[in-house]
Write a protein that holds these residues in place. Structure first.
Motif, PDB file in Angstrom:
ATOM      1  N   ASP A 439       0.788  -1.004  -0.110  1.00 14.47           N
ATOM      2  CA  ASP A 439       0.150  -0.133   0.160  1.00 14.47           C
ATOM      3  C   ASP A 439       0.975   1.380   0.071  1.00 14.47           C
ATOM      4  OD1 ASP A 439      -2.243  -1.402   0.065  1.00 14.47           O
ATOM      5  OD2 ASP A 439      -2.498  -1.885   2.145  1.00 14.47           O
ATOM      6  N   GLU A 442       2.341   2.930  -4.033  1.00 14.32           N
ATOM      7  CA  GLU A 442       1.780   3.984  -4.856  1.00 14.32           C
ATOM      8  C   GLU A 442       2.274   5.480  -4.803  1.00 14.32           C
ATOM      9  OE1 GLU A 442      -2.922   4.764  -6.541  1.00 14.32           O
ATOM     10  OE2 GLU A 442      -2.470   4.025  -4.494  1.00 14.32           O
ATOM     11  N   TRP A 454      -0.230  -3.378 -13.699  1.00 16.78           N
ATOM     12  CA  TRP A 454      -1.720  -3.853 -13.563  1.00 16.78           C
ATOM     13  C   TRP A 454      -2.126  -4.249 -14.958  1.00 16.78           C
ATOM     14  CZ3 TRP A 454      -4.540  -6.313 -10.171  1.00 16.78           C
ATOM     15  CH2 TRP A 454      -4.624  -5.726  -8.913  1.00 16.78           C
ATOM     16  N   PRO A 473      -0.703  -2.510  -5.558  1.00 11.44           N
ATOM     17  CA  PRO A 473      -1.590  -1.557  -4.588  1.00 11.44           C
ATOM     18  C   PRO A 473      -2.995  -1.849  -4.956  1.00 11.44           C
ATOM     19  CG  PRO A 473       0.374  -0.186  -5.583  1.00 11.44           C
ATOM     20  CD  PRO A 473       0.473  -1.593  -6.280  1.00 11.44           C
ATOM     21  N   LEU A 474      -4.046  -2.217  -4.231  1.00 13.27           N
ATOM     22  CA  LEU A 474      -5.050  -2.555  -4.467  1.00 13.27           C
ATOM     23  C   LEU A 474      -6.024  -1.301  -4.943  1.00 13.27           C
ATOM     24  CD1 LEU A 474      -6.115  -4.536  -1.205  1.00 13.27           C
ATOM     25  CD2 LEU A 474      -4.924  -5.474  -3.464  1.00 13.27           C
ATOM     26  N   ASN A 475      -5.709  -0.378  -4.430  1.00 10.57           N
ATOM     27  CA  ASN A 475      -6.608   0.695  -4.815  1.00 10.57           C
ATOM     28  C   ASN A 475      -6.181   1.571  -6.273  1.00 10.57           C
ATOM     29  OD1 ASN A 475      -4.220   1.979  -4.029  1.00 10.57           O
ATOM     30  ND2 ASN A 475      -5.552   3.442  -2.871  1.00 10.57           N
ATOM     31  N   HIS A 476      -5.223   0.992  -6.909  1.00  8.19           N
ATOM     32  CA  HIS A 476      -4.752   1.434  -8.089  1.00  8.19           C
ATOM     33  C   HIS A 476      -5.269   0.555  -9.618  1.00  8.19           C
ATOM     34  CE1 HIS A 476      -1.826   4.034 -10.531  1.00  8.19           C
ATOM     35  NE2 HIS A 476      -1.921   2.885 -11.585  1.00  8.19           N
ATOM     36  N   ARG A 477      -6.567   0.938  -9.798  1.00 18.14           N
ATOM     37  CA  ARG A 477      -7.089   0.102 -11.038  1.00 18.14           C
ATOM     38  C   ARG A 477      -7.004  -1.355 -11.033  1.00 18.14           C
ATOM     39  NH1 ARG A 477      -4.937   3.873 -16.111  1.00 18.14           N
ATOM     40  NH2 ARG A 477      -5.432   5.960 -15.050  1.00 18.14           N
ATOM     41  N   ALA A 478      -7.132  -1.934  -9.462  1.00 21.75           N
ATOM     42  CA  ALA A 478      -7.319  -3.318  -9.715  1.00 21.75           C
ATOM     43  C   ALA A 478      -8.276  -3.748 -10.417  1.00 21.75           C
ATOM     44  CB  ALA A 478      -7.580  -3.796  -8.150  1.00 21.75           C
TER      45      ALA A 478
END
Length: 483
Positions: A439, A442, A454, A473-478
């Motif tokens: 995390d 990013e 990704w 990172p989970l919140n970057h265009r997963a």
């Protein structure tokens, strides 16, 4: 989602009942990391013995939407080899894939299954009078597949490079079960994308490495090792530069050790004494190796130390007079990690910066960290020859480890990572990202880099089943969960 019983039965049909574990006590070592910092749950642990079995296991899990966690020796410090706590994943352990398939002394290559330990690979090379140069403290447990998946570095990167530089061919099971087999011992192959490099350092998020062709080197005819006190890291950098000027590629290792790091090891080992008579703030472990006679190498080391004394870069030193002396010097260096684990309360920062900036980084980071808590012990050590320092502030002697980590782990890690990034450095030189740094990534990677990472992940693993939740990172265009 299939029941655990159905998963166990299906996978047992592929690898046999002895190759599947579901009992909680049996599964426990596979869902807890080396440091005990990360713990998850798994439906089943499966231990295939061939690439074909890995392929069948992966294909079945892919068809049934079951997440998979590849695992080697489980020596990761970043939580990259254990499942999350959802109890949905299958751990695919490579520990039974332990065959050395071939050693080619004409081509100087070795072909191995991914579960071969680093120690076994080094021994197989030595038995044929060759050297596989990767050297890290966990070599008796870590496996070649894991070394490749994390692009392991170690103490000889200065001369030989990291695992990315030591691999010529790979065999990989893709997230849908297909096998990419390219076990070629070619040093030149200009036929398109170098696909093997996608999987080196990918931490098992793009597929499972099941086999590799590794480079071998001639065994050195002579080795000279010295344990040297220096006034400061800046002096160590100057001594390194002088060593390269005098000895060139003979400089195999150049390791920095702070006084708190040495104190920790001596306390941990008990019967071992420092190679030096006095106590010094900073030391370096220097190793020269060559194919020439030992006398020539000894002369090079003595000339280096004499010049160091003349310039004030060296204040004391001991040159190994025997193999046992050299092994003692290396034991001190290699026990630093375990000594921290037993002491408890170590904040793991694994950074790299340009060698020209490493002294300034250590000085500034040490001052800023100790401004937060002056009693922190500055366990600083590592591969100064390639710009990689393990900057591991340790709890004050009188503080509880858990309380210390709960209070200081994130602010100290963020501070150190920010300082490394400001020097055009990296927040992870060789330990990888895993969960621990996921995390944070990013904040240090450009958006276009994360986009591309990704996109590659989605192209190879559109269902996000291969080691999900690691590295990216989970919140970057997963990708969407239902894709």
């Amino acid at each position: 989602m299939e029941t655990q019983t159905a998963v166990l039965e299906a996978l047992s049909d592929i690898v046999g009942s002895a190759g599947c574990l579901a009992n909680e006590a049996d599964v426990e070592p596979f869902v807890t990391d080396y440091r005990g910092a990360y713990r998850g749950k798994a439906q089943v642990v499966v231990m295939p013995t061939t690439t074909a079995q890995v392929s069948q296991v992966v294909a079945w899990c892919h068809a049934h939407g079951i997440p998979m966690v590849p695992q080697g020796g489980n020596t990761s410090l970043m939580g990259g080899a254990v499942p999350d706590d959802s109890a949905t994943a299958v751990v695919i352990s490579l520990r039974k894939m332990t065959r050395v398939l071939a050693v080619d002394t004409i081509n100087d290559t070795m072909t191995v299954q991914a579960g071969v330990t680093l120690s076994a690979a080094r021994t197989a090379a030595e038995n044929r009078k060759r050297l596989f140069p990767l050297r890290i403290g966990s070599e008796g447990t870590c496996q070649i597949g894991g070394n490749l998946s994390t692009n392991a570095g170690g103490t000889a990167v200065l001369r030989y490079g990291s695992m990315r530089d030591l691999v010529l061919g790979l065999e990989v099971v893709l997230p849908d079960g297909r096998i990419l087999s390219s076990l070629k011992g070619l040093r030149k192959d200009n036929t398109g994308y170098d696909l093997k490099q996608l999987f080196v350092g990918a931490e098992g998020t793009l597929g499972i490495i099941t086999g590799a062709v590794l480079k071998l080197m001639p065994q050195p005819r002579s080795t000279v090792t010295a344990f040297v006190a220096v006034p400061c890291p800046a002096s160590a950098v100057k001594l390194l530069n002088e060593a390269r000027m005098l000895s060139g590629e003979a400089v195999t290792a150049f390791e920095l050790i702070s006084a708190p790091a040495l104190d920790l090891v001596l306390n941990h080992l008990g019967s071992v004494q420092s190679p030096l008579q006095g106590r010094y703030d900073w030391m370096v472990l220097i190793e020269l190796t060559a194919g020439t006679e030992e006398e020539h190498l000894n002369n090079s080391m003595m000339e280096l130390l004499e010049r160091g004394l003349e310039h004030g870069w060296v204040v004391d030193g001991a040159v190994a007079a025997s193999l046992a002396d050299g092994q003692l010097f290396w034991r001190i260096r290699e026990e630093i990690s375990d000594a921290q684990r037993y002491a408890g309360g170590s904040i793991k920062c694994d950074i790299s910066v340009p060698i020209s900036r490493i002294a300034q980084f250590i000085e500034k980071a040490s001052a800023e960290v100790q401004s937060l808590e002056p009693a922190m012990r500055m366990v600083v050590y590592g591969h100064i020859g390639d710009g990689n320092v393990h900057f591991n502030p340790l709890r004050p002697v009188d503080q509880d480890a858990r309380e210390f980590l709960a209070r200081w782990s994130k602010p100290v890690s963020d501070l150190v990572d920010d300082l490394a990034h400001a020097e055009n450095g990296s927040i992870s030189a060789e330990h990888g990202i895993g969960v621990a740094k996921r995390d944070s990534l990013e904040g240090y990677k450009a958006p276009v880099e994360l986009d591309l990472m990704w996109q590659i992940k989605r192209a190879l693993d559109p269902r996000n089943l291969m080691n999900p939740g690691k590295l990216l990172p989970l919140n970057h265009r997963a990708p969407p969960a239902d894709q």
